[in-house]
Design an enzyme around this catalytic site. Structure first.
Site, PDB file in Angstrom:
ATOM      1  N   HIS A 174       0.836  -1.203   0.000  1.00 45.19           N
ATOM      2  CA  HIS A 174       0.000   0.000   0.000  1.00 45.19           C
ATOM      3  C   HIS A 174       0.874   1.258   0.000  1.00 45.19           C
ATOM      4  O   HIS A 174       0.623   2.201  -0.758  1.00 45.19           O
ATOM      5  CB  HIS A 174      -0.890   0.053   1.253  1.00 45.19           C
ATOM      6  CG  HIS A 174      -1.946  -0.980   1.322  1.00 45.19           C
ATOM      7  ND1 HIS A 174      -2.106  -1.777   2.427  1.00 45.19           N
ATOM      8  CD2 HIS A 174      -2.927  -1.349   0.450  1.00 45.19           C
ATOM      9  CE1 HIS A 174      -3.145  -2.585   2.239  1.00 45.19           C
ATOM     10  NE2 HIS A 174      -3.653  -2.353   1.042  1.00 45.19           N
ATOM     11  N   LYS A 213     -16.204  -7.509   5.123  1.00 41.78           N
ATOM     12  CA  LYS A 213     -14.887  -8.132   5.212  1.00 41.78           C
ATOM     13  C   LYS A 213     -14.518  -8.509   6.642  1.00 41.78           C
ATOM     14  O   LYS A 213     -13.564  -9.245   6.855  1.00 41.78           O
ATOM     15  CB  LYS A 213     -13.814  -7.191   4.648  1.00 41.78           C
ATOM     16  CG  LYS A 213     -13.806  -7.128   3.136  1.00 41.78           C
ATOM     17  CD  LYS A 213     -12.574  -6.414   2.639  1.00 41.78           C
ATOM     18  CE  LYS A 213     -12.483  -6.472   1.121  1.00 41.78           C
ATOM     19  NZ  LYS A 213     -11.271  -5.810   0.635  1.00 41.78           N
ATOM     20  N   ARG A 270      -1.671  -6.082  -8.391  1.00 42.06           N
ATOM     21  CA  ARG A 270      -0.632  -7.045  -8.055  1.00 42.06           C
ATOM     22  C   ARG A 270      -0.533  -8.128  -9.119  1.00 42.06           C
ATOM     23  O   ARG A 270       0.541  -8.604  -9.427  1.00 42.06           O
ATOM     24  CB  ARG A 270      -0.933  -7.704  -6.705  1.00 42.06           C
ATOM     25  CG  ARG A 270      -0.870  -6.772  -5.532  1.00 42.06           C
ATOM     26  CD  ARG A 270      -1.263  -7.502  -4.272  1.00 42.06           C
ATOM     27  NE  ARG A 270      -2.641  -7.991  -4.396  1.00 42.06           N
ATOM     28  CZ  ARG A 270      -3.564  -7.900  -3.472  1.00 42.06           C
ATOM     29  NH1 ARG A 270      -3.275  -7.385  -2.312  1.00 42.06           N
ATOM     30  NH2 ARG A 270      -4.775  -8.351  -3.663  1.00 42.06           N
ATOM     31  N   SER A 291      -3.069  -7.858   2.614  1.00 44.29           N
ATOM     32  CA  SER A 291      -3.363  -7.751   4.048  1.00 44.29           C
ATOM     33  C   SER A 291      -3.890  -9.061   4.618  1.00 44.29           C
ATOM     34  O   SER A 291      -3.520  -9.461   5.720  1.00 44.29           O
ATOM     35  CB  SER A 291      -4.375  -6.632   4.304  1.00 44.29           C
ATOM     36  OG  SER A 291      -3.831  -5.381   3.975  1.00 44.29           O
TER      37      SER A 291
END
Length: 165
Positions: A17, A41, A95, A133
């Site tokens: 990030h 989430k 990514r 994460s």
């Protein structure tokens, strides 16, 4: 003034990030980090903790780059958040190819909602492409070393949350 919005959950903020944030600072005069509330989430850190982490990690970066970096929690549509902070650009980090497929669909929808807001994709640097994460939290839960993926401050906070400090 060019205003960019970099949205995410940041649970927790990672070196990946921070790489995208640093590189986005080259493109804008003000960068708003949109911290998504996203209850679906089930974040490990609550909103206030995530906002504090992002603010703490971005303070030095703002000084180094000369770009104003603000942190803005949001729970509405991304495009509405962009309008709320007067962003002309949405910054998204990629990514892998799987990220692109999802993001491509998101851009199409956002363009339908407001074609005046552009989305810019920044590829993560090679050493950060695997960082997510979710994986960082899993590695920490299983007593793995996460120091290559997060800053020392975030490392400490994550280990403390897991009762491993």
């Amino acid at each position: 003034m060019r205003v960019g919005l970099y949205p995410g959950t940041f649970d927790p903020i990672t070196l990946g990030h921070l790489d995208i944030i640093r590189r986005a600072c080259v493109l804008v005069d003000r960068l708003v980090i949109g911290v998504a509330i996203n209850r679906d989430k089930g974040p490990m850190f609550d909103l206030e903790e995530r906002v504090e982490m992002v603010e703490a990690e971005c303070a030095a970066l703002a000084t180094q780059t000369g770009v104003e970096i603000l942190v803005h929690p949001f729970e509405n549509l991304l495009i509405d958040c962009a309008r709320d902070v007067d962003a002309q650009i949405i910054v998204r980090g990629l990514r892998a190819v799987a990220d692109f497929e999802y993001e491509y669909q998101m851009v199409g929808m956002n363009r339908q909602l407001d074609d005046g807001i552009e989305t810019v994709f920044l590829m993560a640097e090679a050493q950060h492409q695997a960082i997510a994460s979710k994986l960082v939290k899993e590695i920490a839960r299983l007593d793995g070393d996460i120091s290559k993926f997060v800053t020392p401050r975030v490392n400490s906070q994550l280990l403390a949350r897991l009762g491993k400090a």
